[in-house]
Write a protein that holds these residues in place. Structure first.
Motif, mmCIF file in Angstrom:
data_model
loop_
_atom_site.group_PDB
_atom_site.id
_atom_site.type_symbol
_atom_site.label_atom_id
_atom_site.label_comp_id
_atom_site.label_asym_id
_atom_site.label_seq_id
_atom_site.Cartn_x
_atom_site.Cartn_y
_atom_site.Cartn_z
ATOM 1 N N VAL A 1 2.608 -6.751 -3.455
ATOM 2 C CA VAL A 1 3.349 -5.840 -3.956
ATOM 3 C C VAL A 1 3.990 -6.044 -5.113
ATOM 4 O O VAL A 1 4.302 -5.094 -6.303
ATOM 5 C CB VAL A 1 4.349 -5.353 -2.941
ATOM 6 C CG1 VAL A 1 5.511 -6.075 -2.681
ATOM 7 C CG2 VAL A 1 4.903 -3.643 -3.198
ATOM 8 N N LYS B 1 1.632 -5.197 -7.918
ATOM 9 C CA LYS B 1 1.814 -3.510 -8.381
ATOM 10 C C LYS B 1 2.781 -3.119 -8.851
ATOM 11 O O LYS B 1 2.593 -2.063 -9.632
ATOM 12 C CB LYS B 1 1.499 -3.037 -6.839
ATOM 13 C CG LYS B 1 0.233 -3.092 -6.078
ATOM 14 C CD LYS B 1 0.077 -2.656 -4.707
ATOM 15 C CE LYS B 1 -1.241 -2.650 -4.249
ATOM 16 N NZ LYS B 1 -1.664 -3.680 -3.530
ATOM 17 N N GLN C 1 2.298 1.552 -3.223
ATOM 18 C CA GLN C 1 1.329 2.166 -4.455
ATOM 19 C C GLN C 1 1.155 3.663 -4.038
ATOM 20 O O GLN C 1 1.124 4.561 -5.099
ATOM 21 C CB GLN C 1 -0.009 1.700 -4.100
ATOM 22 C CG GLN C 1 -1.349 1.918 -5.166
ATOM 23 C CD GLN C 1 -0.867 1.488 -6.445
ATOM 24 O OE1 GLN C 1 -0.349 0.383 -6.610
ATOM 25 N NE2 GLN C 1 -1.366 1.920 -7.644
ATOM 26 N N TYR D 1 2.590 -3.843 -12.551
ATOM 27 C CA TYR D 1 1.454 -2.961 -13.210
ATOM 28 C C TYR D 1 2.105 -1.649 -13.529
ATOM 29 O O TYR D 1 1.802 -1.106 -14.701
ATOM 30 C CB TYR D 1 0.127 -2.662 -12.329
ATOM 31 C CG TYR D 1 -0.719 -1.718 -12.679
ATOM 32 C CD1 TYR D 1 -1.683 -1.976 -13.522
ATOM 33 C CD2 TYR D 1 -0.748 -0.221 -12.170
ATOM 34 C CE1 TYR D 1 -2.580 -1.097 -13.937
ATOM 35 C CE2 TYR D 1 -1.655 0.539 -12.700
ATOM 36 C CZ TYR D 1 -2.461 0.227 -13.554
ATOM 37 O OH TYR D 1 -3.458 1.279 -13.905
ATOM 38 N N HIS D 2 3.134 -1.144 -12.662
ATOM 39 C CA HIS D 2 3.831 0.269 -12.830
ATOM 40 C C HIS D 2 4.971 0.001 -13.838
ATOM 41 O O HIS D 2 5.657 1.019 -14.022
ATOM 42 C CB HIS D 2 4.038 0.858 -11.702
ATOM 43 C CG HIS D 2 2.771 1.491 -10.945
ATOM 44 N ND1 HIS D 2 2.381 2.691 -11.246
ATOM 45 C CD2 HIS D 2 2.180 0.807 -9.817
ATOM 46 C CE1 HIS D 2 1.374 2.718 -10.598
ATOM 47 N NE2 HIS D 2 1.046 1.857 -9.738
ATOM 48 N N SER E 1 0.899 -1.233 0.077
ATOM 49 C CA SER E 1 -0.014 -0.059 -0.090
ATOM 50 C C SER E 1 0.786 1.367 0.011
ATOM 51 O O SER E 1 0.565 2.195 -0.662
ATOM 52 C CB SER E 1 -1.028 -0.125 1.161
ATOM 53 O OG SER E 1 -0.465 0.313 2.518
#
Length: 187
Positions: free
Chosen positions: A42, A45, A18, A48-49, A15
């Motif tokens: 994570v 995440k 993010q 994704y980036h 989190s």
């Protein structure tokens, strides 16, 4: 001028990772996620980036020094000059601390020096305090003992559970951490 490159170390849901990724211009580019848990969300995440990920299992190495040497190789290859710990559940050892002296920061879910180590939120509830919070600090050889950079207070409500307090602590973390990173990198 080339942009400062940084790595995020995390072990869990990500989190704070993010929040860092969504914060806009931090004055640095996140170029690597280092994770010690192959099942951590994570990792998704980071993918994704489009952030490269180095995942390792400490038990596959003979010592902390051995896996930290491997981490340093990845950091050097990525030209990393800052490390941001974001829910990284390992104690950073001397190998990494020497290589990145004064360039490793962490966010902790309490008003340090109160409630260091694991389970800061649970410790605050068990102690019956009326306020706790979050702390961004430099990493040193101790556990959550490095110099404090910034803190934000979070009130502990009489009806709080671990879940409700954790939500408010995370909200404070997600605002404070990117803000502190921006300020540090302006120096």
């Amino acid at each position: 001028m080339t942009q400062v490159k940084a790595a995020v170390f995390a072990s869990g849901t990500g989190s704070n990772f993010q929040a860092i990724m969504e914060a806009g211009d931090l004055g640095c580019e996140i170029v690597l996620l280092v994770c010690d848990n192959p099942d951590a969300t994570v990792i998704d995440k980071a993918k994704y980036h489009d952030i490269p990920v180095f995942v390792f299992q400490p038990t596959n190495y003979e010592s902390k020094e051995a896996y930290e040497q491997v981490i340093i190789k990845y950091l050097i290859e990525a030209n990393v000059s800052w490390i941001f710990l974001a829910g990284y559940m390992r104690i950073v050892g001397s190998t990494l601390l020497k290589a990145y002296k004064g360039k490793v920061i962490n966010i902790h879910p309490s008003l340090l020096p109160q409630f260091p180590g694991k389970d800061g939120i649970e410790q605050a509830l068990e102690a019956g305090v009326t306020k706790t919070g979050v702390t961004v600090h430099y990493i040193d050889a101790g556990i959550d003992t490095g110099p404090i950079i910034a803190q934000e207070t979070v009130e502990v409500l009489p009806q709080d559970s671990i879940t409700t307090l954790k939500k408010r602590i995370q909200k404070a973390e997600h605002e404070l951490y990117p803000s502190v990173i921006k300020q540090l990198l302006k120096k």
